[in-house]
Scaffold this motif. Sequence first.
Motif, short mmCIF file in Angstrom:
data_model
loop_
_atom_site.label_atom_id
_atom_site.label_comp_id
_atom_site.label_asym_id
_atom_site.label_seq_id
_atom_site.Cartn_x
_atom_site.Cartn_y
_atom_site.Cartn_z
N ASN A 164 0.91 -13.98 0.50
CA ASN A 164 0.44 -13.85 2.20
C ASN A 164 0.27 -15.38 2.73
OD1 ASN A 164 -0.51 -10.77 0.95
ND2 ASN A 164 0.38 -10.93 2.79
N ASP A 180 2.14 -17.53 4.85
CA ASP A 180 1.92 -18.52 6.56
C ASP A 180 1.70 -19.84 6.35
OD1 ASP A 180 1.30 -15.87 7.59
OD2 ASP A 180 0.02 -16.33 7.53
N TRP A 190 3.37 0.26 7.28
CA TRP A 190 2.90 -0.37 6.65
C TRP A 190 4.05 -1.33 7.62
CZ3 TRP A 190 -0.92 -1.68 2.82
CH2 TRP A 190 -0.43 -2.82 2.28
N ASP A 235 7.89 -6.15 8.24
CA ASP A 235 7.80 -7.58 8.36
C ASP A 235 7.55 -9.15 7.17
OD1 ASP A 235 5.02 -7.63 9.51
OD2 ASP A 235 5.58 -8.50 10.94
N GLN A 236 6.74 -7.78 6.40
CA GLN A 236 6.00 -7.65 5.10
C GLN A 236 6.97 -7.46 3.92
OE1 GLN A 236 1.58 -7.08 4.36
NE2 GLN A 236 1.49 -8.31 6.51
N ILE A 246 7.43 -10.58 2.06
CA ILE A 246 6.15 -10.84 1.02
C ILE A 246 6.29 -10.00 -0.47
CG2 ILE A 246 3.83 -11.07 0.74
CD1 ILE A 246 4.15 -11.87 3.61
#
Length: 334
Positions: free
Chosen positions: A192, A196, A264, A267-268, A271
């Motif tokens: 994560n 970023d 959930w 867009d993750q 990851i």
Amino acid sequence: MIQFRVTTTASLLALLTSPFFVSLADAADKIVMQIDGAAAPFYAPLYAGVENGIFEKNGIEVEFIYAAAADILTNIAAGNVDFGFPNGDAVVAAAANGLPVKVVHTTYQRGIGALLAKADSGITGYKDLKGKKIAVTSLASPNYLQLQVGLKLAGLSLDDVSVEVVQTGAIVQSLQAGQVDAIVFSELRKYNLEADGTKVTMVLSNDFLPSFGNVVVTNAAKLSENPDLVKRFTTAVTQSYEWVIDGHVNEALDIALDKYAPTWPKDQKGILTTAFEQTFVPTVWQSPLTKEKGLGAADVAGWQKNADILAEYKVIDDAPKAEDFVVDPSTIGQ
């Protein structure tokens, strides 16, 4: 009670070939599995196992429910649920308290705790934490123990640092915002942070404190009285994880995000895919031991070392014998 009255050969044949009789003959064992925390894509292999019919193939119909790890072990001991999926530290604590629990599948071959710091902080290990502010989510969490052990091995103690308790949902942001110098939390948060744009230094807790993430547990009586059910269940778990490992990470995550953890953030997924492919598949679900003995294999010596350290740091009063509560799935039913 269901009673059948058969008067002719023809009627007997009709009964044996009827959908009702076949459904009785092929009825799956209905079991409840209680999972640590809440529905999350990290449990994708189990969800995929259901959707792909792997549990059904092994004669099992499974329902997933959720609770905190300590509650799972209490329910297992009481026979309220059939199987649990808590973290390993909680299992050791339950065994130390005399609860009749058995680890029957060491699904996560290692813990996933880690020290995380910004790469430009100068922190490369626990030796660099003197005078620093460190965040954990709870003083009762495994990560707090990892902090203590890591400091001790570096010649430091809690008196040399400032410990902050930060909620799970805010701990990563506290590091990003510079509110703390480092966090001891899950190594998965590295992905994560990097997504970023934050470069991270990471020290895995398992390198100095062997532990185990989620593992399959059941009641000692169930293992003794119905080893066939336990064997079929652990086989289904193994086959579910094997399917994901065998190149099906994306499909498993789609199943989890669409049907089991729909809230959930979608867009993750990128990851999550990275975390699965770089962490879970190569080094969490698999190990040199699983290469030899199969997924879920029990590192009894590792379990014992974990229990001994928990006792040393007064997390538990006395260390239980690992051989008394840890079972290798290959030996079930023998």
